[in-house]
Design a protein around this motif. Sequence first.
Motif, PDB file in Angstrom:
ATOM      1  N   ALA A 156       8.389   1.568 -13.144  1.00  0.00           N
ATOM      2  CA  ALA A 156       7.231   2.508 -12.783  1.00  0.00           C
ATOM      3  C   ALA A 156       6.832   1.687 -11.274  1.00  0.00           C
ATOM      4  CB  ALA A 156       6.214   2.663 -13.358  1.00  0.00           C
ATOM      5  N   THR A 213       3.944   1.163  -7.774  1.00  0.00           N
ATOM      6  CA  THR A 213       2.907   1.479  -7.062  1.00  0.00           C
ATOM      7  C   THR A 213       3.335   1.443  -5.635  1.00  0.00           C
ATOM      8  OG1 THR A 213       2.701  -0.908  -6.296  1.00  0.00           O
ATOM      9  CG2 THR A 213       1.635  -0.345  -8.671  1.00  0.00           C
ATOM     10  N   ASP A 251       4.975  -1.227  -4.235  1.00  0.00           N
ATOM     11  CA  ASP A 251       6.309  -1.496  -4.812  1.00  0.00           C
ATOM     12  C   ASP A 251       7.195  -0.494  -3.972  1.00  0.00           C
ATOM     13  OD1 ASP A 251       5.589  -3.145  -6.832  1.00  0.00           O
ATOM     14  OD2 ASP A 251       5.142  -1.522  -8.047  1.00  0.00           O
ATOM     15  N   HIS A 289       5.731   7.019 -10.093  1.00  0.00           N
ATOM     16  CA  HIS A 289       4.388   6.244  -9.836  1.00  0.00           C
ATOM     17  C   HIS A 289       3.812   5.911 -11.301  1.00  0.00           C
ATOM     18  CE1 HIS A 289       0.487   5.538  -8.914  1.00  0.00           C
ATOM     19  NE2 HIS A 289       0.733   5.431  -7.698  1.00  0.00           N
ATOM     20  N   ASP A 290       3.382   4.589 -11.261  1.00  0.00           N
ATOM     21  CA  ASP A 290       2.715   3.779 -12.331  1.00  0.00           C
ATOM     22  C   ASP A 290       1.817   4.651 -12.980  1.00  0.00           C
ATOM     23  OD1 ASP A 290       2.117   1.449 -13.885  1.00  0.00           O
ATOM     24  OD2 ASP A 290       0.338   1.140 -12.603  1.00  0.00           O
ATOM     25  N   GLU A 291       1.010   5.485 -12.420  1.00  0.00           N
ATOM     26  CA  GLU A 291       0.127   5.992 -13.387  1.00  0.00           C
ATOM     27  C   GLU A 291       0.217   7.525 -13.659  1.00  0.00           C
ATOM     28  OE1 GLU A 291      -3.729   6.077 -10.969  1.00  0.00           O
ATOM     29  OE2 GLU A 291      -3.556   4.078 -10.860  1.00  0.00           O
ATOM     30  N   THR A 312       5.941   8.110 -16.725  1.00  0.00           N
ATOM     31  CA  THR A 312       6.601   6.801 -16.610  1.00  0.00           C
ATOM     32  C   THR A 312       6.026   6.035 -17.585  1.00  0.00           C
ATOM     33  OG1 THR A 312       4.743   5.923 -15.212  1.00  0.00           O
ATOM     34  CG2 THR A 312       6.742   6.997 -14.083  1.00  0.00           C
ATOM     35  N   ARG A 323       6.050  -3.979 -16.705  1.00  0.00           N
ATOM     36  CA  ARG A 323       6.517  -2.653 -16.079  1.00  0.00           C
ATOM     37  C   ARG A 323       7.547  -3.446 -14.911  1.00  0.00           C
ATOM     38  NH1 ARG A 323       5.015  -1.315 -10.917  1.00  0.00           N
ATOM     39  NH2 ARG A 323       3.261  -2.788 -10.632  1.00  0.00           N
ATOM     40  N   THR A 366      10.430  -3.041 -11.547  1.00  0.00           N
ATOM     41  CA  THR A 366      10.746  -2.048 -10.457  1.00  0.00           C
ATOM     42  C   THR A 366      12.137  -2.216  -9.966  1.00  0.00           C
ATOM     43  OG1 THR A 366      10.000  -3.697  -8.915  1.00  0.00           O
ATOM     44  CG2 THR A 366       8.511  -2.198  -9.323  1.00  0.00           C
TER      45      THR A 366
END
Length: 199
Positions: free
Chosen positions: A60, A62, A65, A86-88, A92, A108, A110
Amino acid sequence: MNTAAALGPAHTALLVLDCQPAVLAALPEDGTREALLGRIERAVAGVRAARGTIVHVRVAFTEADWDAVPDTNKSFAALARHRAMHDEDAATAVHERLAPLGDDIVVRKTRYGAMSTTDLDRRLRERGITSLVVSGTSTSGAVLSTVLDAADRDYLLHVLSDAVADPDPEAHDTLLRRVLPTRAHLVDTAGLPELLRIR
């Protein structure tokens, strides 16, 4: 046939790689996802019962990232341009059937490998983990990259042959037959209890 010695659960971690709705969606809609999740669920329960460590690895990003992915990265540049994963985003998150508990490790990442953009190696070594059992998706992505990296870091490695999957069945089969056995022992989920000496 598995000829590997029994693992010490206190020094063993089960890696659950990229078991997220967004990644699992790439698998064939022929029961593959459900079967995979069921086998990983059983593996997680078995390792927990033996007092081993469960590690959840998810991919995931940000905003920072995405901005850090160079155009030269063939795999991730397009993903960054489209602001995907996306992280949120709920897609994911770790799949609800495999939701982390208590003392589980969650990282997490990338990139493909579980260790290259995380502190996982340090966290495993702090717990005295020397053996890894690998499961998840995809065989040609996270599984392959993680196994190659972990082998170079001298972990004792097992891949759960029936608890890894890939959108490309031919690549999956070739990796299981020709590539992964050069770095890891292969065992299926039915053989995991014996490997961990679960009774």
